[in-house]
Write a protein that holds these residues in place. Structure first.
Motif, PDB file in Angstrom:
ATOM      1  N   ASP A  92      39.007 -11.181 -92.266  1.00  0.00           N
ATOM      2  CA  ASP A  92      37.833 -10.419 -91.415  1.00  0.00           C
ATOM      3  C   ASP A  92      37.681 -11.472 -90.192  1.00  0.00           C
ATOM      4  O   ASP A  92      37.459 -12.448 -90.050  1.00  0.00           O
ATOM      5  CB  ASP A  92      36.675 -10.229 -92.178  1.00  0.00           C
ATOM      6  CG  ASP A  92      36.733  -9.239 -93.115  1.00  0.00           C
ATOM      7  OD1 ASP A  92      37.672  -8.557 -93.349  1.00  0.00           O
ATOM      8  OD2 ASP A  92      35.831  -9.195 -94.244  1.00  0.00           O
ATOM      9  N   ILE A  93      37.796 -10.662 -88.995  1.00  0.00           N
ATOM     10  CA  ILE A  93      37.712 -11.208 -87.649  1.00  0.00           C
ATOM     11  C   ILE A  93      36.281 -11.886 -87.514  1.00  0.00           C
ATOM     12  O   ILE A  93      36.038 -13.061 -87.167  1.00  0.00           O
ATOM     13  CB  ILE A  93      37.834 -10.469 -86.669  1.00  0.00           C
ATOM     14  CG1 ILE A  93      39.250  -9.739 -86.448  1.00  0.00           C
ATOM     15  CG2 ILE A  93      37.418 -10.739 -85.168  1.00  0.00           C
ATOM     16  CD1 ILE A  93      39.767  -8.670 -85.583  1.00  0.00           C
ATOM     17  N   LYS A  94      35.147 -11.299 -88.172  1.00  0.00           N
ATOM     18  CA  LYS A  94      33.798 -11.823 -87.909  1.00  0.00           C
ATOM     19  C   LYS A  94      33.739 -13.241 -88.429  1.00  0.00           C
ATOM     20  O   LYS A  94      32.868 -13.846 -88.114  1.00  0.00           O
ATOM     21  CB  LYS A  94      32.974 -10.716 -88.580  1.00  0.00           C
ATOM     22  CG  LYS A  94      33.069 -10.650 -89.927  1.00  0.00           C
ATOM     23  CD  LYS A  94      31.707  -9.591 -90.461  1.00  0.00           C
ATOM     24  CE  LYS A  94      32.180  -9.442 -91.934  1.00  0.00           C
ATOM     25  NZ  LYS A  94      31.927 -10.419 -92.833  1.00  0.00           N
ATOM     26  N   ASP A  95      34.495 -13.462 -89.515  1.00  0.00           N
ATOM     27  CA  ASP A  95      34.469 -14.614 -90.495  1.00  0.00           C
ATOM     28  C   ASP A  95      35.136 -15.971 -89.545  1.00  0.00           C
ATOM     29  O   ASP A  95      35.424 -16.931 -90.028  1.00  0.00           O
ATOM     30  CB  ASP A  95      34.874 -14.622 -91.781  1.00  0.00           C
ATOM     31  CG  ASP A  95      34.217 -13.643 -92.616  1.00  0.00           C
ATOM     32  OD1 ASP A  95      32.845 -13.602 -92.419  1.00  0.00           O
ATOM     33  OD2 ASP A  95      34.632 -12.854 -93.406  1.00  0.00           O
ATOM     34  N   CYS A  96      35.729 -15.556 -88.545  1.00  0.00           N
ATOM     35  CA  CYS A  96      36.313 -16.564 -87.527  1.00  0.00           C
ATOM     36  C   CYS A  96      36.022 -16.650 -86.275  1.00  0.00           C
ATOM     37  O   CYS A  96      36.437 -17.265 -85.364  1.00  0.00           O
ATOM     38  CB  CYS A  96      37.980 -16.138 -87.643  1.00  0.00           C
ATOM     39  SG  CYS A  96      38.900 -16.768 -89.138  1.00  0.00           S
ATOM     40  N   LEU A  97      34.540 -15.838 -86.002  1.00  0.00           N
ATOM     41  CA  LEU A  97      34.201 -16.093 -84.883  1.00  0.00           C
ATOM     42  C   LEU A  97      32.866 -17.074 -84.663  1.00  0.00           C
ATOM     43  O   LEU A  97      32.366 -17.285 -85.806  1.00  0.00           O
ATOM     44  CB  LEU A  97      33.691 -14.762 -84.309  1.00  0.00           C
ATOM     45  CG  LEU A  97      34.547 -13.514 -84.304  1.00  0.00           C
ATOM     46  CD1 LEU A  97      34.243 -12.378 -83.891  1.00  0.00           C
ATOM     47  CD2 LEU A  97      35.343 -13.949 -82.994  1.00  0.00           C
ATOM     48  N   PRO A  98      32.420 -17.612 -83.488  1.00  0.00           N
ATOM     49  CA  PRO A  98      32.846 -16.959 -82.333  1.00  0.00           C
ATOM     50  C   PRO A  98      34.129 -17.681 -82.016  1.00  0.00           C
ATOM     51  O   PRO A  98      34.793 -18.618 -82.754  1.00  0.00           O
ATOM     52  CB  PRO A  98      31.957 -17.711 -81.261  1.00  0.00           C
ATOM     53  CG  PRO A  98      31.261 -18.849 -82.125  1.00  0.00           C
ATOM     54  CD  PRO A  98      31.334 -18.660 -83.414  1.00  0.00           C
ATOM     55  N   VAL A  99      34.803 -17.156 -80.835  1.00  0.00           N
ATOM     56  CA  VAL A  99      36.114 -17.806 -80.245  1.00  0.00           C
ATOM     57  C   VAL A  99      36.036 -19.205 -80.006  1.00  0.00           C
ATOM     58  O   VAL A  99      34.869 -19.733 -79.646  1.00  0.00           O
ATOM     59  CB  VAL A  99      36.574 -16.708 -79.121  1.00  0.00           C
ATOM     60  CG1 VAL A  99      36.840 -15.379 -79.641  1.00  0.00           C
ATOM     61  CG2 VAL A  99      35.739 -17.029 -78.296  1.00  0.00           C
ATOM     62  N   VAL A 100      37.145 -19.989 -80.197  1.00  0.00           N
ATOM     63  CA  VAL A 100      37.043 -21.317 -79.835  1.00  0.00           C
ATOM     64  C   VAL A 100      38.366 -21.680 -78.796  1.00  0.00           C
ATOM     65  O   VAL A 100      39.285 -20.627 -78.806  1.00  0.00           O
ATOM     66  CB  VAL A 100      37.379 -22.137 -81.199  1.00  0.00           C
ATOM     67  CG1 VAL A 100      36.088 -22.185 -81.905  1.00  0.00           C
ATOM     68  CG2 VAL A 100      38.481 -21.791 -81.775  1.00  0.00           C
ATOM     69  N   PHE A 101      38.319 -22.663 -78.213  1.00  0.00           N
ATOM     70  CA  PHE A 101      39.185 -23.085 -77.328  1.00  0.00           C
ATOM     71  C   PHE A 101      40.436 -23.586 -78.262  1.00  0.00           C
ATOM     72  O   PHE A 101      40.425 -24.325 -79.082  1.00  0.00           O
ATOM     73  CB  PHE A 101      38.899 -24.467 -76.495  1.00  0.00           C
ATOM     74  CG  PHE A 101      40.027 -24.995 -75.581  1.00  0.00           C
ATOM     75  CD1 PHE A 101      40.534 -24.056 -74.741  1.00  0.00           C
ATOM     76  CD2 PHE A 101      40.352 -26.101 -75.699  1.00  0.00           C
ATOM     77  CE1 PHE A 101      41.597 -24.728 -73.802  1.00  0.00           C
ATOM     78  CE2 PHE A 101      41.471 -26.640 -75.035  1.00  0.00           C
ATOM     79  CZ  PHE A 101      42.074 -26.025 -73.932  1.00  0.00           C
ATOM     80  N   THR A 102      41.726 -22.970 -77.849  1.00  0.00           N
ATOM     81  CA  THR A 102      42.851 -23.219 -78.714  1.00  0.00           C
ATOM     82  C   THR A 102      44.320 -23.000 -77.726  1.00  0.00           C
ATOM     83  O   THR A 102      44.167 -22.784 -76.477  1.00  0.00           O
ATOM     84  CB  THR A 102      43.050 -22.249 -79.823  1.00  0.00           C
ATOM     85  OG1 THR A 102      44.172 -22.549 -80.484  1.00  0.00           O
ATOM     86  CG2 THR A 102      43.143 -20.742 -79.270  1.00  0.00           C
TER      87      THR A 102
END
Length: 485
Positions: free
Chosen positions: A124-134
């Motif tokens: 699920d996208i919500k479980d990898c947020l917030p976005v990070v620099f990559t």
């Protein structure tokens, strides 16, 4: 185009003598991992790498409330943060199946998976947020990053005999991935505005499995990676990295590279077993103008006692090469089943290239070319730049490969011994291949090289034709070619 042939064949019997025994598959890979790290000897100056050490503080996630098959991201992350704030320690994942979202490693923390521990990651996208620099395929941006991520940490580790398992391919992240777009499209946008968070109809870039950024003293040891959505182990802008004894299982998964070293330096990779859906051991350093802006090379890299099974390429340099790939030594490895063997990739708009690359005591058994340069690519991705002619003007984005040395190579089976497709304006230069035993269906296809030597080598081939164009200073010295049925 006038063809230039400069070679000499030895007609008398030739027996190639190897300076040391070339290993077999039973002698390398994760199952042969020793307890200690042997001295590193390289043809360039290489600093001594030692494993990071951690304070004697240990937290078992089950003891602080984590329950199997229930999302425990917050519990694990809290303990990582707490241990780091106290000076460090080890967070232990015990035997069992544990579900988590993205985790962020912090300084002086070892995330340790015990035997029979399985850490499953949410799709699920919500479980990898917030976005990070990559960085994704050589372009800086903000998105999901990695299932295990770090930025600016010192002394971090991912260890143990456990397993990390990615989500199924019908998960939300996979369905909302950015695809079908050449990533150079985003270079014109400032980095801080390249945000892909899956919100308001936006898409995301697939997360890597373990991708520390801007970190020093990194250890990955013993663990197994399965069912990744994208690349597996990817140090980016890192320094002093040890990757040893890991296993990657990602066959059948598109773009599932095993280990990608991206603009990082002082790297030791040893006793790893990779079975991948794409390239196995890969070296990268940024893409196009964005890679030139960052201008960080991948350099001082040792790959030894490793086993590659299936995959796109065994050891691949590129195709993102803007910051340069230099000082790499691959030795005592077995590549058994990858599509390509030793592979060099770049494109006219990628910049940089590779130099001072060494390969020694390698055993290959592959269906495709054993040694391959692909510097033009295809029109699908780079348009008319994939056309060999006309010769273009040299610009900062014109890449090159030079100073490449290979010796003591056994090629048990391959489609073609050498396929070297260079760029007319920056020809592949100063290549020496020596002491090889080769069994191949076809011999060589070479274009746009200058200084290419094959010596002290015996070749058995079904087709002895040589296709050579736009080449200078090709020398075959003390080579015996036998045509086989």
């Amino acid at each position: 185009m006038k063809k230039i042939f400069v070679f000499a064949f030895l007609i008398s019997s030739l027996l190639t003598a190897f300076s040391q025994e070339v290993p077999t598959s039973s002698q390398v890979g994760a199952l042969k991992l020793p307890d200690t790290i042997a001295q590193v000897v390289a043809p360039f100056e290489m600093p001594k790498l030692v494993k990071p050490e951690f304070p004697d503080r240990t937290i078992n996630i089950e003891s602080v409330g984590a329950k199997q098959n229930k999302l425990c991201t917050n519990i694990i992350q809290k303990e990582i943060n707490r241990l780091s704030s106290k000076g460090g320690g080890t967070v232990v994942v015990p035997a069992g199946q544990w579900l988590t979202g993205r985790l962020i490693l912090k300084s002086n923390v070892n995330l340790h998976l015990e035997k029979d521990a399985e850490l499953h990651f949410s799709g699920d996208i919500k479980d990898c947020l917030p976005v990070v620099f990559t960085r994704n395929e050589g372009i800086e941006l903000y998105s999901l990053g990695a299932f295990i991520y770090a930025n600016g940490a010192t002394n971090i580790a991912l260890t143990g005999q456990g397993k990390l398992v990615g989500p199924s391919r019908d998960c939300e992240i996979f369905k909302k991935q950015m695809e079908g777009v050449v990533i150079e499209k985003y270079i014109s946008t400032p980095v801080e505005k390249r945000i892909f968070d899956g919100k308001d109809g936006k898409l995301v870039f697939l997360p890597m499995f373990f991708a520390p950024m801007n970190c020093k003293n990194v250890l990955v040891e013993g663990v197994t990676f399965e069912k990744t959505l994208f690349w597996n182990v990817v140090p980016q802008y890192c320094e002093n990295v040890i990757i040893r004894g890991i296993t990657v299982n990602s066959v059948g998964i598109f773009r599932s590279d095993g280990i990608d070293i991206d603009s990082s330096k002082n790297i030791l990779i040893e006793y790893c077993t990779l079975d991948c859906g794409d390239d196995c051991f890969t070296l990268k350093s940024g893409r196009c103008e964005d890679g030139l802006r960052v201008n960080k090379p991948s350099e001082n890299i040792i790959i030894r006692y490793c086993l590659a099974k299936r995959g796109g390429g065994s050891v691949t340099c590129g195709s993102e090469t803007a910051g340069m790939i230099r000082n790499m030594y691959v030795h005592d490895c077995v590549f058994d089943g990858t599509k390509n063997g030793i592979l060099f990739k770049t494109r006219r708009n990628r910049g940089g290239g590779g130099e001072n690359l060494y390969y020694e005591r390698i055993r290959l058994n592959i269906p495709g070319p054993a040694i391959k340069w692909d510097m033009l690519g295809s029109r699908e991705y780079v348009g008319e730049l994939a056309d060999r002619l006309p010769v273009r003007s040299i610009t900062p984005l014109t890449p090159s490969y030079k100073n490449i040395f290979m010796k003591d190579i056994i090629i048990e089976n391959c489609d073609k011994f050498i396929r070297a497709i260079g760029i007319p304006e920056t020809k592949i230069s100063n290549v020496v291949i020596e002491n090889c035993n080769v069994s191949s269906k076809a011999l060589v296809e070479i274009s746009d090289v200058d200084g290419f030597i094959v010596k002290n080598t015996q070749i058995k081939t079904k087709n002895s034709a040589m296709n050579i164009a736009g080449a200078n200073n090709i020398i075959w010295d003390n080579v015996k070619i036998t045509t086989k049925d």
